[in-house]
Design an enzyme around this catalytic site. Sequence first.
Site, PDB file in Angstrom:
ATOM      1  CG  HIS A  80      -1.880   0.981   1.433  1.00  0.00           C
ATOM      2  ND1 HIS A  80      -1.610   2.271   1.818  1.00  0.00           N
ATOM      3  CD2 HIS A  80      -3.215   0.923   1.273  1.00  0.00           C
ATOM      4  CE1 HIS A  80      -2.742   2.962   1.900  1.00  0.00           C
ATOM      5  NE2 HIS A  80      -3.736   2.162   1.564  1.00  0.00           N
ATOM      6  CE  LYS A 135      -7.334  -0.190   6.271  1.00  0.00           C
ATOM      7  NZ  LYS A 135      -8.023   0.306   5.095  1.00  0.00           N
ATOM      8  CG  ASP A 170       0.512  -2.583   6.004  1.00  0.00           C
ATOM      9  OD1 ASP A 170      -0.440  -2.731   6.793  1.00  0.00           O
ATOM     10  OD2 ASP A 170       0.438  -1.890   4.963  1.00  0.00           O
ATOM     11  CD  GLN A 207      -7.009  -4.527   4.098  1.00  0.00           C
ATOM     12  OE1 GLN A 207      -7.941  -5.204   4.517  1.00  0.00           O
ATOM     13  NE2 GLN A 207      -7.177  -3.293   3.661  1.00  0.00           N
ATOM     14  CB  CYS A 255      -3.648   3.371  -1.386  1.00  0.00           C
ATOM     15  SG  CYS A 255      -4.707   4.763  -1.062  1.00  0.00           S
TER      16      CYS A 255
HETATM   17  N1  PLP Z   1      -1.807  -0.804   4.492  1.00  0.00           N
HETATM   18  C1  PLP Z   1      -2.781  -1.536   3.930  1.00  0.00           C
HETATM   19  C2  PLP Z   1      -2.472  -2.915   3.431  1.00  0.00           C
HETATM   20  C3  PLP Z   1      -4.054  -1.010   3.805  1.00  0.00           C
HETATM   21  O1  PLP Z   1      -5.022  -1.729   3.226  1.00  0.00           O
HETATM   22  C4  PLP Z   1      -4.319   0.293   4.305  1.00  0.00           C
HETATM   23  C5  PLP Z   1      -5.653   0.905   4.147  1.00  0.00           C
HETATM   24  O2  PLP Z   1      -6.323   0.756   3.164  1.00  0.00           O
HETATM   25  C6  PLP Z   1      -3.266   1.008   4.882  1.00  0.00           C
HETATM   26  C7  PLP Z   1      -2.028   0.423   4.961  1.00  0.00           C
HETATM   27  C8  PLP Z   1      -3.452   2.387   5.406  1.00  0.00           C
HETATM   28  O3  PLP Z   1      -4.323   2.392   6.492  1.00  0.00           O
HETATM   29  P1  PLP Z   1      -4.813   3.772   7.123  1.00  0.00           P
HETATM   30  O4  PLP Z   1      -5.348   4.587   5.972  1.00  0.00           O
HETATM   31  O5  PLP Z   1      -5.867   3.368   8.094  1.00  0.00           O
HETATM   32  O6  PLP Z   1      -3.641   4.420   7.748  1.00  0.00           O
END
Ligand code: PLP
Length: 409
Positions: free
Chosen positions: A124, A227, A201, A204, A366
């Site tokens: 992401h 989430k 990370d 998910q 993203c």
């Molecule tokens: N990493 C992953 C794999 C994600 O799916 C997301 C959100 O869509 C993020 C990071 C970023 O999360 P946040 O926008 O809550 O900081």
Amino acid sequence: MQDRTELIRQDFPILQRTVASGAPLVYLDNAASSQKPVAVIQAMDDYYRRYNANVHRGVHTLSEEATAAFEGAREKVARFIHAPHSRQVIFTRGTTESINLVAHTWGRANLRPGDEVLITEMEHHANIVPWQILRDQLGFTLRYVPVTDQGLLDLDTLDELLTERTKLFCFVHASNVVGTINPVDELVARARAVGARVLIDGAQSVPHMAVDVQALDADFFAFSSHKLCGPTGIGVLYGKRDLLEAMPPFMGGGDMIREVTMAGSKWNSLPYKFEAGTPAIAEGIGLGAAVDYLQSVGMDWVRAHEQEITRYAYDRMSEVEGLRILGPGPEQRGGLIAFTLEGVHPHDIAALLDRSGVAVRAGHHCAAPLHARYGIPASARASFYLYNTTAEVDVLVEALHKTQEVFAL
Ligand code: PLP
């Protein structure tokens, strides 16, 4: 399983609503943000109605109650992810801020020209851009593990990519596009063999499966509350204690100091060293309630339920002519399916599905480099959670057929 899901659905008031077209809501945008159960909404409402006050500083009743609830939430989160101590649970605004915190503190203190940070093509933007910014400032090298056509990390390349120059290996636990659940044990072992630190990370993964940060041997682990049935505005950075202790602070201000004089300041102990200013108190309490809620359902049940829905959706969606699913088969993925439909732009897919009440996401999610890897600018994505049903998948598939009819005209 279906009966249990029906009971769970009653905990989420928003699932009763219809959308603009009048169709009942079929919410399949959970990878972007999940819905909230009554328990979470009530916990936050209760804080504002009964004991709203700032935390940590006051000795009056309300402040003590707020502090107990907020710090209690930290304990709940620590137990949820099996952190050895709640001190290692830093509250941030979310996954993005957690990763930026590591980049700005550990990264600045430990990375220099000649060093390498390894990330993957599957990340992401939250796990790409902070490292690019830091690379441009510090002059280290940023490298990427490639992704195969099937949406798996190409592990054969690790021999060449992971070397003594690699100081940090950052990778996503479960992809938000191809859905792949990465082989964390192997990735961590490979990083350890060259002495690299790992940042995972978990945006998910934590919402959808039981996660044990100690068993994974993560040095840093990041995720977001919104989430996992919790509110927006709060998330978590877990870190190993010796690393967190040695890192300089992220932001300066109230709460993160032990002592301030005109000449200089001394930092507070963990986790407060990294939590400058008034924290997101109601959100922290809401996150604690979300963790309680998910634990009452059981994370193994959540995972099994999503696997069942995903398998069903994978099979049914595969029957739709011209529909291409990105990523591996259902056994290797979490509860989401990103796809393209021949001749229809993903934004048109999402707009037409909305007419049938189906909420999906369209765009690059993203993860623009990953889409570029597959030669497409965007995809549509259906993502599932504990309250989704196979009947909702049927609504999705029927709406996809209708979409094709519209574009065939
Ligand atoms: N990493 C992953 C794999 C994600 O799916 C997301 C959100 O869509 C993020 C990071 C970023 O999360 P946040 O926008 O809550 O900081």
